[in-house]
Motif scaffolding. Structure first.
Motif, PDB file in Angstrom:
ATOM      1  N   GLU A   1       0.831  -1.205   0.000  1.00 46.23           N
ATOM      2  CA  GLU A   1       0.000   0.000   0.000  1.00 46.23           C
ATOM      3  C   GLU A   1       0.863   1.252   0.000  1.00 46.23           C
ATOM      4  N   ALA A   2       1.978   1.195   0.715  1.00 43.80           N
ATOM      5  CA  ALA A   2       2.900   2.342   0.737  1.00 43.80           C
ATOM      6  C   ALA A   2       3.432   2.606  -0.667  1.00 43.80           C
ATOM      7  N   TRP A   3       3.853   1.536  -1.354  1.00 46.21           N
ATOM      8  CA  TRP A   3       4.366   1.690  -2.722  1.00 46.21           C
ATOM      9  C   TRP A   3       3.305   2.324  -3.623  1.00 46.21           C
ATOM     10  N   SER A   4       2.063   1.863  -3.532  1.00 44.75           N
ATOM     11  CA  SER A   4       0.981   2.416  -4.368  1.00 44.75           C
ATOM     12  C   SER A   4       0.757   3.892  -4.071  1.00 44.75           C
ATOM     13  N   SER A   5       0.805   4.247  -2.801  1.00 46.51           N
ATOM     14  CA  SER A   5       0.598   5.638  -2.422  1.00 46.51           C
ATOM     15  C   SER A   5       1.729   6.518  -2.949  1.00 46.51           C
ATOM     16  N   PHE A   6       2.974   6.044  -2.823  1.00 45.72           N
ATOM     17  CA  PHE A   6       4.114   6.790  -3.366  1.00 45.72           C
ATOM     18  C   PHE A   6       4.005   6.910  -4.885  1.00 45.72           C
ATOM     19  N   GLU A   7       3.585   5.828  -5.552  1.00 45.48           N
ATOM     20  CA  GLU A   7       3.464   5.864  -7.012  1.00 45.48           C
ATOM     21  C   GLU A   7       2.442   6.913  -7.447  1.00 45.48           C
ATOM     22  N   ASN A   8       1.307   6.978  -6.741  1.00 43.86           N
ATOM     23  CA  ASN A   8       0.306   7.998  -7.054  1.00 43.86           C
ATOM     24  C   ASN A   8       0.879   9.396  -6.889  1.00 43.86           C
ATOM     25  N   ALA A   9       1.635   9.601  -5.802  1.00 41.51           N
ATOM     26  CA  ALA A   9       2.234  10.914  -5.555  1.00 41.51           C
ATOM     27  C   ALA A   9       3.245  11.259  -6.643  1.00 41.51           C
ATOM     28  N   VAL A  10       4.090  10.296  -7.006  1.00 40.20           N
ATOM     29  CA  VAL A  10       5.115  10.526  -8.026  1.00 40.20           C
ATOM     30  C   VAL A  10       4.478  10.872  -9.366  1.00 40.20           C
ATOM     31  N   THR A  11       3.418  10.160  -9.734  1.00 41.38           N
ATOM     32  CA  THR A  11       2.731  10.430 -11.002  1.00 41.38           C
ATOM     33  C   THR A  11       2.192  11.858 -11.040  1.00 41.38           C
ATOM     34  N   LYS A  12       1.574  12.292  -9.953  1.00 42.82           N
ATOM     35  CA  LYS A  12       1.028  13.656  -9.900  1.00 42.82           C
ATOM     36  C   LYS A  12       2.146  14.704  -9.944  1.00 42.82           C
ATOM     37  N   LEU A  13       3.230  14.460  -9.213  1.00 38.26           N
ATOM     38  CA  LEU A  13       4.328  15.425  -9.174  1.00 38.26           C
ATOM     39  C   LEU A  13       5.027  15.524 -10.531  1.00 38.26           C
ATOM     40  N   ARG A  14       5.163  14.402 -11.223  1.00 38.45           N
ATOM     41  CA  ARG A  14       5.751  14.455 -12.573  1.00 38.45           C
ATOM     42  C   ARG A  14       4.868  15.284 -13.502  1.00 38.45           C
ATOM     43  N   ALA A  15       3.553  15.071 -13.406  1.00 41.88           N
ATOM     44  CA  ALA A  15       2.616  15.763 -14.297  1.00 41.88           C
ATOM     45  C   ALA A  15       2.569  17.264 -14.017  1.00 41.88           C
ATOM     46  N   SER A  16       2.840  17.650 -12.773  1.00 42.82           N
ATOM     47  CA  SER A  16       2.711  19.072 -12.405  1.00 42.82           C
ATOM     48  C   SER A  16       4.013  19.847 -12.547  1.00 42.82           C
ATOM     49  N   GLY A  17       5.066  19.186 -13.037  1.00 35.78           N
ATOM     50  CA  GLY A  17       6.329  19.889 -13.233  1.00 35.78           C
ATOM     51  C   GLY A  17       7.194  19.979 -11.997  1.00 35.78           C
ATOM     52  N   GLU A  18       6.921  19.159 -10.989  1.00 36.18           N
ATOM     53  CA  GLU A  18       7.694  19.190  -9.741  1.00 36.18           C
ATOM     54  C   GLU A  18       8.814  18.154  -9.743  1.00 36.18           C
ATOM     55  N   ARG A  19       9.127  17.597 -10.891  1.00 39.93           N
ATOM     56  CA  ARG A  19      10.041  16.466 -10.940  1.00 39.93           C
ATOM     57  C   ARG A  19      11.489  16.858 -10.646  1.00 39.93           C
ATOM     58  N   LYS A  20      11.792  18.150 -10.532  1.00 45.50           N
ATOM     59  CA  LYS A  20      13.157  18.569 -10.217  1.00 45.50           C
ATOM     60  C   LYS A  20      13.279  19.135  -8.798  1.00 45.50           C
ATOM     61  N   SER A  21      12.224  19.038  -8.006  1.00 44.36           N
ATOM     62  CA  SER A  21      12.274  19.604  -6.659  1.00 44.36           C
ATOM     63  C   SER A  21      12.907  18.620  -5.681  1.00 44.36           C
TER      64      SER A  21
END
Length: 371
Positions: free
Chosen positions: A213-233
């Protein structure tokens, strides 16, 4: 987040106010609050406190009672950062009295002060009072007054969740984060906030051993952050590191290595190669390479980590000793002596040795992964 530049501009603005505005104007008070925010972000708490006091005096002169109370909360936050706890309580209680009289006992502003008092009492070791204030705030959020926004309730729940996490009640913290996320799901412009909640939920799930469940939650967060342009923060780098740790627990070693490698690149760029967060990722990557059979790569990373930690912490520090033991074990395995002249980080991180797909034979806990 360019606070030095912001400080220069805000200082010029205040100089213009002093030359052209009436004394204690509302406009100057607003800019002093901005300057206080900048100073606080830079860790200059005394200057932040000075600007907030001047802003408060201006608001008092203009009869802005609720604004004075809001500033009192800010003053309380500064006192809390300075460990001046009695003064922080006094400031919070002043704000609480005003909000109760002007907005009512069940207004989210009252709940926000309760949350701050809960945090203060947790930090001073008075856990019973802390939990009582948490419960008082949650009662308000459970039955909010008309006009309360989803963002206000979600923000409050996130603050209280952090307190429950701090007092080692991860399940309660997780429930609050889930409620906060549900409140924001249909609110426009909240994708980054939701990603932050999902990342924190991932941490909570990891703490209680629910790694899938932790992995799934992190994956959801990573997907949203990549889409919003936060991938370099830097925050994105930290989330990648946490997701990598979840992969380790699930024996997804190749995916863990990829996540740690990406996190390493981001944190090197945003925080520098000697920052504690970056060193933590290096350590995780070394452990992963060890588990994959890439012992040479693991040794080179550990040699660099040990060199930095010895320079920053001293040779007798427990963290240094742990890294030294890990390196000694790997060197013994590889049949080498420690290289006194560590290769440069650039050469180390440029290594392109072929990945060896080999599962760890030793216990994962002995590999030294760091969150």
């Amino acid at each position: 987040m360019q606070f030095d530049d912001a400080e220069v501009l805000c200082k010029k603005t205040l100089e213009i106010h002093q030359e052209h505005s009436a004394p204690a104007s509302l406009e100057e008070a607003a800019d002093r609050r901005l300057m206080a925010l900048i100073c606080e972000a830079k860790g200059d708490y005394e200057s932040a406190l000075e600007h907030l006091v001047l802003a408060s005096m201006a608001m008092i002169a203009n009869g802005q009672e609720n604004e004075v109370a809001a500033i009192d909360i800010g003053i309380g936050d500064i006192y809390l950062s300075l460990s001046r706890f009695d003064e922080a309580v006094f400031s919070y209680q002043k704000a609480l009295t005003v909000f109760k009289s002007t907005k009512g006992d069940n207004h989210p502003s009252v709940a926000s002060v309760f949350a701050r008092l809960a945090d203060l009492y947790y930090k001073t070791g008075r856990l019973r009072e802390s939990k009582s204030y948490c419960e008082s705030a949650l009662r308000i959020y459970a039955k909010p007054v008309p006009g309360t926004t989803a963002e206000e309730i979600a923000s409050g729940m996130m603050e209280i969740s952090a307190i429950y996490e701090a007092v080692d009640e991860p399940e309660e913290a997780l429930k609050l984060l889930q409620k906060a996320m549900k409140l924001l799901e249909d609110t426009p412009g909240q994708q980054n906030t939701i990603a932050g909640i999902e990342a924190q939920m991932g941490v909570m799930l990891y703490m209680v051993g629910r790694y899938g469940e932790a992995w799934s939650s992190f994956e959801n967060a990573v997907t949203k952050l990549r889409a919003s342009g936060e991938r370099k923060s830097a925050f994105f780098g930290v989330v990648l590191n946490q997701m990598g740790l979840a992969c380790v627990q699930m024996y997804k070693i190749d995916e863990a290595a990829e996540l740690f490698e990406e996190a390493r690149g981001i944190l090197e760029q945003e925080c520098g190669p000697c920052h504690p967060d970056t060193l933590g990722v290096y350590s995780n990557l070394a452990a992963t390479y060890d588990a994959m059979g890439r012992v040479e790569d693991a040794i080179e990373i550990l040699e660099y980590i040990l060199k930095v930690r010895e320079e920053k912490l001293g040779t007798a520090n427990p963290d240094v000793e742990d890294e030294r033991k890990r390196l000694a074990e790997l060197l013994k395995e590889a049949g080498k002596a420690r290289n006194k002249k560590t290769k440069s980080l650039e050469n180390l991180l440029g290594s392109k040795s072929e990945r060896v797909k080999k599962e760890a034979k030793k216990k994962w806990s002995s590999l030294g992964f760091k969150s």
